[in-house]
Scaffold this motif. Structure first.
Motif, PDB file in Angstrom:
ATOM      1  N   ILE A  27       0.835  -1.207   0.000  1.00 43.11           N
ATOM      2  CA  ILE A  27       0.000   0.000   0.000  1.00 43.11           C
ATOM      3  C   ILE A  27       0.871   1.259   0.000  1.00 43.11           C
ATOM      4  O   ILE A  27       0.634   2.194  -0.785  1.00 43.11           O
ATOM      5  CB  ILE A  27      -0.963  -0.004   1.206  1.00 43.11           C
ATOM      6  N   PHE A  71      -2.351  -2.120 -12.096  1.00 42.59           N
ATOM      7  CA  PHE A  71      -3.212  -2.820 -11.154  1.00 42.59           C
ATOM      8  C   PHE A  71      -2.483  -3.943 -10.403  1.00 42.59           C
ATOM      9  O   PHE A  71      -3.116  -4.677  -9.654  1.00 42.59           O
ATOM     10  CB  PHE A  71      -4.432  -3.399 -11.877  1.00 42.59           C
ATOM     11  N   PHE A  74      -2.946  -3.802  -6.586  1.00 41.34           N
ATOM     12  CA  PHE A  74      -4.300  -4.210  -6.223  1.00 41.34           C
ATOM     13  C   PHE A  74      -4.433  -5.728  -6.239  1.00 41.34           C
ATOM     14  O   PHE A  74      -5.010  -6.326  -5.322  1.00 41.34           O
ATOM     15  CB  PHE A  74      -5.299  -3.561  -7.193  1.00 41.34           C
TER      16      PHE A  74
END
Length: 99
Positions: A27, A71, A74
């Motif tokens: 993150i 992505f 994610f």
């Protein structure tokens, strides 16, 4: 059998903590990538060194860049959450059944 049970419990707790720490590393790495940081900063070097091998592995099998948005972080977070919700409780239940 209680030794194996205790070992599996310790492994499951350690794995849960390690996955949680790595989730936060991913993150933070994703958030830092938005601001174009200094590549020679030791913190940035650590973040890239700890996340890029996993991102490369994901990108090899799944095209993750759509409209210049990556992505891969994610997908990595989804995999970590899956492991925390499936593998860790499975190890804990197995340990409890062995005791």
């Amino acid at each position: 059998m209680f030794i194996l049970s205790n070992f599996l419990l310790a492994v499951s707790y350690t794995l849960d903590i390690a996955l949680e720490i790595y989730k936060w590393i991913v993150i933070i790495s994703a958030l830092v990538s938005f601001v174009n940081p200094d590549p020679y900063n030791p913190v940035i070097k650590f973040l890239r060194a700890s996340t890029e091998p996993v991102y490369r592995f994901i990108r090899r099998y799944i095209p993750t860049v759509v409209y210049n948005v990556d992505f891969a972080p994610f997908i990595v977070i989804l995999i970590i959450i899956f492991l925390q919700k499936f593998l860790v409780p499975t190890l804990q239940q197995l340990a409890y059944r062995l005791s």
